[in-house]
Design an enzyme around this catalytic site. Structure first.
Site, mmCIF file in Angstrom:
data_model
loop_
_atom_site.group_PDB
_atom_site.id
_atom_site.type_symbol
_atom_site.label_atom_id
_atom_site.label_comp_id
_atom_site.label_asym_id
_atom_site.label_seq_id
_atom_site.Cartn_x
_atom_site.Cartn_y
_atom_site.Cartn_z
ATOM 1 N N CYS A 113 3.242 8.619 1.680
ATOM 2 C CA CYS A 113 3.667 7.482 2.745
ATOM 3 C C CYS A 113 3.669 6.155 1.688
ATOM 4 C CB CYS A 113 2.746 7.416 3.762
ATOM 5 S SG CYS A 113 3.061 6.094 4.956
ATOM 6 N N CYS A 155 -1.594 5.948 10.580
ATOM 7 C CA CYS A 155 -0.174 4.902 11.008
ATOM 8 C C CYS A 155 -0.848 4.147 11.641
ATOM 9 C CB CYS A 155 0.625 5.730 11.961
ATOM 10 S SG CYS A 155 1.125 7.953 10.910
ATOM 11 N N CYS A 213 1.691 -2.038 16.612
ATOM 12 C CA CYS A 213 1.298 -1.779 14.985
ATOM 13 C C CYS A 213 0.901 -3.146 14.427
ATOM 14 C CB CYS A 213 2.816 -1.169 14.650
ATOM 15 S SG CYS A 213 2.341 -0.883 12.952
ATOM 16 N N GLU A 235 0.558 -0.733 0.011
ATOM 17 C CA GLU A 235 0.223 0.313 -0.164
ATOM 18 C C GLU A 235 0.812 1.115 0.158
ATOM 19 O OE1 GLU A 235 -3.038 -2.564 2.931
ATOM 20 O OE2 GLU A 235 -2.553 0.022 3.638
ATOM 21 N N GLY A 241 5.911 -1.634 6.774
ATOM 22 C CA GLY A 241 8.416 -2.213 6.765
ATOM 23 C C GLY A 241 9.023 -1.255 7.749
ATOM 24 N N ASN A 258 -3.816 5.468 17.188
ATOM 25 C CA ASN A 258 -5.382 5.447 16.213
ATOM 26 C C ASN A 258 -5.809 3.447 16.813
ATOM 27 O OD1 ASN A 258 -4.662 7.212 14.581
ATOM 28 N ND2 ASN A 258 -3.190 6.722 13.770
HETATM 29 N N1 SAH Z 1 9.132 1.129 10.449
HETATM 30 C C1 SAH Z 1 9.583 2.916 10.826
HETATM 31 C C2 SAH Z 1 8.118 3.250 9.173
HETATM 32 C C3 SAH Z 1 6.926 3.277 10.054
HETATM 33 S S1 SAH Z 1 6.130 4.811 9.972
HETATM 34 C C4 SAH Z 1 9.159 3.551 11.481
HETATM 35 O O1 SAH Z 1 8.544 2.302 12.761
HETATM 36 O O2 SAH Z 1 9.483 4.625 11.908
HETATM 37 C C5 SAH Z 1 4.600 4.461 11.326
HETATM 38 C C6 SAH Z 1 4.917 5.283 11.933
HETATM 39 O O3 SAH Z 1 3.165 5.072 12.813
HETATM 40 C C7 SAH Z 1 5.611 4.267 13.184
HETATM 41 O O4 SAH Z 1 6.275 6.241 13.534
HETATM 42 C C8 SAH Z 1 4.880 4.136 13.905
HETATM 43 O O5 SAH Z 1 5.754 4.069 15.490
HETATM 44 C C9 SAH Z 1 3.772 4.759 14.528
HETATM 45 N N2 SAH Z 1 2.035 3.491 14.419
HETATM 46 C C10 SAH Z 1 2.203 2.868 14.509
HETATM 47 N N3 SAH Z 1 0.718 2.468 15.065
HETATM 48 C C11 SAH Z 1 0.527 3.617 15.684
HETATM 49 C C12 SAH Z 1 -1.380 3.743 15.575
HETATM 50 N N4 SAH Z 1 -1.631 2.646 15.718
HETATM 51 N N5 SAH Z 1 -1.562 4.826 15.899
HETATM 52 C C13 SAH Z 1 -0.712 5.437 15.424
HETATM 53 N N6 SAH Z 1 0.921 5.304 15.255
HETATM 54 C C14 SAH Z 1 1.657 4.373 15.098
#
Ligand code: SAH
Length: 390
Positions: free
Chosen positions: A112, A346, A126, A99, A173, A303
């Site tokens: 993104c 996210c 996550c 995606e 990823g 989220n």
């Molecule tokens: N693996 C890398 C790239 C992904 S970025 C990283 O972790 O930085 C995705 C971002 O969304 C990360 O900062 C992660 O901490 C955040 N994230 C993951 N699940 C989330 C959620 N349910 N609500 C808000 N942010 C979330």
């Protein structure tokens, strides 16, 4: 750098950087400047076949088609949120789904991008982590995401003039876990003869794979974002298993010493989880952690989703946290939640149902039937090892 081929042994030309393509074409007896022409056809003129490359001699075109193939992702769905966010679903040649999320803002249009199918980092909050790591994406698969979205931007309700302004490696990823494929893709983003993004507009986000962060900072001038998400070692260990390998102290010490260019700062992403890391004590600790680092903090209110009991903190708490940081001299913003109704926010990637709207793309960029592949896909083994003991 890895070279990928299809079932008939032809090379995935879009996984090559310009110097690599030049070398390959010189090996075929072509003059050096020809490779730049071909490269521009691929990345600026959206060529689907070598035959379209009319300023390249016919004999060279035939030779190119024997040696290389032009890879595309197959679009399988487009979901548009009420807030204007658009999620694109793609299939890879070997049938994995990935995606990309397009996020329009007042003066920005951010894409993104995904770097892997699934993720091995297993951050507890996550949802992408629930998939585990299926495989790394190839350079062509990482770079095709903006390339293939570019021509359909007017179809999602944006103006004809709208262009992707920013790229963030924040999709599915862990980009630095796929370093060898990420770097050629980033070079394609940055090369003026390819997608031509300024390094100021490209951001790589990571859980904090320390040696790879150091390597990237030395190799390319892109922006770095680090998902910190906690204010103590114990807290971070609880939600981000990578902390057992690189402690928060190791990570922050490395950030302090990174050769960050004058005009840049490291962004620290901090997912706020209600009752877990959102207290004023957390804010006070976070201020101390930022000491001596050229940084800014981006708060991401969690989220919520049906698969986790984690709560988003109340708005007032998020604002109080932010005000505290700002009052202590830390640049601190709150990320607006986008695309929540289409599971594009996210941590929600990998969760939406595919909507079949391939026609949306028209013949212009839907490829001919993708060829199967004989090259083993980017190995997850070496990278897993890297994740485990590098
Ligand atoms: N693996 C890398 C790239 C992904 S970025 C990283 O972790 O930085 C995705 C971002 O969304 C990360 O900062 C992660 O901490 C955040 N994230 C993951 N699940 C989330 C959620 N349910 N609500 C808000 N942010 C979330």
């Amino acid at each position: 750098m890895p070279v990928y081929t299809d079932a008939s042994g032809r090379i995935d030309i879009k996984s090559l950087t310009l110097p690599e393509l030049t070398e390959q074409m010189q090996g075929m007896g072509s003059e050096a400047f020809r490779s730049r022409q071909v490269y521009k056809w691929l990345w600026q003129k959206h060529a689907r076949s070598f035959d379209e490359m009319t300023n390249v001699a016919k004999t060279v075109r035939v030779a190119l088609a024997e040696k290389f193939y032009i890879a595309f992702l197959t679009p399988v769905g487009v979901l548009q949120s009420r807030d204007g966010t658009v999620k694109f679903l793609w299939k890879t040649h070997d049938d994995w789904q990935i995606e990309s999320v397009l996020i329009p803002d007042e003066d920005r249009l951010t894409l993104c991008v995904s770097s892997q199918v699934g993720c091995a980092m297993a951050c507890t909050f996550c949802l992408t982590g629930d998939l585990g790591l299926k495989r790394h994406l190839r350079p062509s698969e990482i770079a095709n995401q903006p390339l293939q979205i570019r021509p359909v931007i007017p179809k999602v309700g944006l103006s004809e003039e709208a262009r992707i302004t920013n790229i963030v490696m924040m999709g599915m990823g862990e980009p630095l876990h796929n370093y060898d494929n990420l770097v050629p893709a980033l070079k394609t983003y940055l090369d003026e003869d390819a997608l031509g993004f300024s390094h100021r507009k490209v951001t790589v986000s990571t859980v904090g794979l320390v040696p790879r962060m150091q390597q990237l900072a030395a190799e390319l001038p892109v922006n770095l974002a680090v998902s910190l998400n906690a204010s103590t070692e114990e807290q971070r260990r609880e939600v981000m298993p990578i902390t057992r390998k690189y402690s928060m102290k190791t990570l922050l010490d490395a950030c302090r010493d990174l050769p960050i260019p004058q005009a840049k700062r490291i962004t620290f992403e901090y997912v706020m989880m209600g009752g877990f890391n959102d207290s004023m004590e957390d804010a006070a600790r976070l201020v101390k952690l930022m000491h001596g680092i050229k940084s800014k903090v981006n708060l991401i209110p969690y989220n919520e989703n049906p698969d986790r009991a984690i709560k988003r903190p109340p708005e007032a708490r998020v604002r109080a946290f932010q005000h505290y940081m700002v009052s202590r001299g830390i640049q601190c913003s709150v990320r607006t939640t986008r695309g929540i109704d289409i599971s594009a926010a996210c941590g929600q990637l990998g969760k939406a149902d595919a909507v079949s709207v391939a026609e949306f793309f028209g013949a212009a960029i839907v490829p001919q039937a993708p060829t199967s592949c004989t090259t083993p896909e980017p190995s997850t083994q070496s990278a897993l090892r890297d994740g485990a003991d590098a």
